[in-house]
Design an enzyme around this catalytic site. Structure first.
Site, PDB file in Angstrom:
ATOM      1  N   LYS A 182     -16.284   6.820  -8.591  1.00 26.54           N
ATOM      2  CA  LYS A 182     -16.691   6.968  -7.114  1.00 26.54           C
ATOM      3  C   LYS A 182     -18.160   6.475  -7.031  1.00 26.54           C
ATOM      4  O   LYS A 182     -18.772   6.691  -8.209  1.00 26.54           O
ATOM      5  CB  LYS A 182     -16.716   8.518  -6.701  1.00 26.54           C
ATOM      6  CG  LYS A 182     -16.441   8.815  -5.311  1.00 26.54           C
ATOM      7  CD  LYS A 182     -15.040   8.541  -4.915  1.00 26.54           C
ATOM      8  CE  LYS A 182     -15.028   8.696  -3.230  1.00 26.54           C
ATOM      9  NZ  LYS A 182     -13.488   8.649  -3.093  1.00 26.54           N
ATOM     10  N   LYS A 215     -11.285   9.204  10.718  1.00 27.95           N
ATOM     11  CA  LYS A 215     -10.608   7.906  10.323  1.00 27.95           C
ATOM     12  C   LYS A 215      -9.103   8.235  10.019  1.00 27.95           C
ATOM     13  O   LYS A 215      -8.230   7.485  10.172  1.00 27.95           O
ATOM     14  CB  LYS A 215     -11.610   7.369   8.975  1.00 27.95           C
ATOM     15  CG  LYS A 215     -12.829   6.762   9.362  1.00 27.95           C
ATOM     16  CD  LYS A 215     -13.445   6.618   8.155  1.00 27.95           C
ATOM     17  CE  LYS A 215     -12.807   5.415   7.252  1.00 27.95           C
ATOM     18  NZ  LYS A 215     -13.788   5.034   6.113  1.00 27.95           N
ATOM     19  N   VAL A 216      -9.051   9.501   9.380  1.00 30.75           N
ATOM     20  CA  VAL A 216      -7.617   9.858   8.815  1.00 30.75           C
ATOM     21  C   VAL A 216      -6.960  10.800   9.695  1.00 30.75           C
ATOM     22  O   VAL A 216      -5.813  10.751  10.185  1.00 30.75           O
ATOM     23  CB  VAL A 216      -7.659  10.637   7.445  1.00 30.75           C
ATOM     24  CG1 VAL A 216      -6.264  10.867   6.956  1.00 30.75           C
ATOM     25  CG2 VAL A 216      -8.161   9.480   6.687  1.00 30.75           C
ATOM     26  N   HIS A 245      -7.039  11.603  12.947  1.00 31.34           N
ATOM     27  CA  HIS A 245      -6.145  11.021  14.218  1.00 31.34           C
ATOM     28  C   HIS A 245      -4.953  10.576  14.098  1.00 31.34           C
ATOM     29  O   HIS A 245      -4.020  10.411  14.897  1.00 31.34           O
ATOM     30  CB  HIS A 245      -7.024  10.119  15.105  1.00 31.34           C
ATOM     31  CG  HIS A 245      -7.393   8.613  14.630  1.00 31.34           C
ATOM     32  ND1 HIS A 245      -7.815   7.973  13.555  1.00 31.34           N
ATOM     33  CD2 HIS A 245      -6.680   7.407  15.394  1.00 31.34           C
ATOM     34  CE1 HIS A 245      -7.894   6.854  13.636  1.00 31.34           C
ATOM     35  NE2 HIS A 245      -7.094   6.759  14.492  1.00 31.34           N
TER      36      HIS A 245
END
EC number: 1.4.1.23
Length: 360
Positions: A88, A191-192, A194
């Site tokens: 990451k 981003k995710v 909805h």
């Protein structure tokens, strides 16, 4: 004089949260870039994980987040059946204030300098357009736009995978994988989140949402006036009759305080590192709240970006992401057999796969 990195080095070399293979501190003064790239493991293959762009309160906090997120990616990629280890990166700063083409290009050069040990993608604060810029300096970049040979927005399959994990949770608790008639609270509808709301509504769920961004809430309520809105996450987790709680914002959503007042019977969401500290998973189990391990159910996105490295095929990725349903059920079964919380069961399965790869 105390070395200010003592705490970080202790975490890296001595704590249970450490064990990372490599940590790279990146700085480009011309563009203002300050970044951390953490590679936890390459046992299963090149480390794969997104780039988070966030205004951390301190450099130490940024390093700690990179370490935690990288470790989580090792487990996520292992459970997703990918031939990738975990890594990451975090870029320190407010993306709305400091993000620039020059900064992203400088970051891309640092990724390229690792020679493929780390493959990057989008995360909080970074988007497809950003990865297109990074890719100009590093071919080890995924999450690019279709116009630039990429797969596009990975949020689509992330949400789909969370929905599959939620269906598996419903199967385990209520004996039926449908969410019809279930009240689901979604914290974070960006981003995710909805996309997840759309899946839930299509399946007949009753949805309650909250988000710190008013425009994110309006995007949903303008399209779906029947969706209820909670004032904040504190209000959401206390909602009467809540069946499922879906944390879809930043990590640490499940802590001593929130677990004590949570009304839901299931927790299944897209956020990374939902457990604020070791032991929270036992607190959830003691309250008979089923926890679907975050890194298992939110793996749809990493499945997508990994596929991009081999020539992206959406249908192939969706089919693989749909298996999150079966993986989640298998974890619940292992947890029951071993008499441990699901989070511990998932860790055991992931660690077994990584250990077997090291022995080869």
């Amino acid at each position: 004089m105390t070395d200010p990195t003592d705490g970080i080095l202790h975490t890296l070399f001595h704590s249970e949260q450490g064990g990372h293979e490599q940590v790279v501190l990146c700085q480009d003064r011309a563009s203002g870039l300050k970044a951390v790239i953490a590679i936890h493991s390459t046992a299963l293959g090149p480390a794969l994980g997104g780039t988070r762009f966030y205004p951390y309160a301190s450099e130490e906090e940024a390093v700690a987040d990179a370490l935690n997120l990288a470790r989580g990616m090792s487990y996520k990629n292992a459970m997703a059946g990918l031939d990738h280890g975990g890594g990451k990166a975090v870029i320190i700063g407010d993306p709305e204030q400091t993000k620039s083409e020059e900064l992203l290009l400088a970051y891309g050069r640092f990724v390229a300098s690792l020679g493929g040990r780390y493959v990057t993608a989008c995360d909080v604060g970074t988007y497809v357009a950003d990865m297109d810029v990074v890719a100009r300096e590093s071919r080890w970049t995924t999450g690019r736009s279709p116009e630039n040979g990429g797969a596009g927005d990975s949020s689509v399959l992330t949400a789909f995978g969370v929905f599959q994990g939620m269906r598996a949770s419903a199967q385990h608790v209520w004996g039926d994988p449908t969410l019809r008639g279930r009240k689901v609270g979604v914290a974070g509808v960006g981003k995710v989140g909805h996309y997840l709301v759309e899946h839930l509504l299509s399946d007949g769920a009753e949805v309650v949402i909250t988000d710190v961004r008013e425009e994110s809430v309006r995007r949903i309520t303008d399209k779906h006036p029947g969706v209820a809105v909670a004032a904040d996450t504190e209000a959401l987790i206390r909602t009467e009759g809540l069946d499922i709680y879906a944390p879809c914002a930043l990590g640490g959503a499940l802590n001593d305080r929130s677990v004590a007042v949570l009304t839901a019977k299931v927790v299944c969401g897209a956020a990374n590192n939902q457990l604020a500290h070791p032991g929270v998973e036992k607190d959830l189990a003691d309250r008979a709240i089923l926890y679907a391990p975050d890194y298992v159910v939110n793996a749809g996105g990493v499945i997508q970006v990994a596929d991009e490295l081999h020539g992206f095929d959406f249908d192939r990725c969706k089919a693989k992401a749909s298996k999150i349903f079966d993986t989640t059920l298998a974890i619940f079964a292992r947890a029951k057999d071993d008499g441990i919380p699901p989070a511990a069961a998932a860790d055991r399965i992931a660690e077994q796969r990584m250990a077997e790869a090291r022995r080869r």
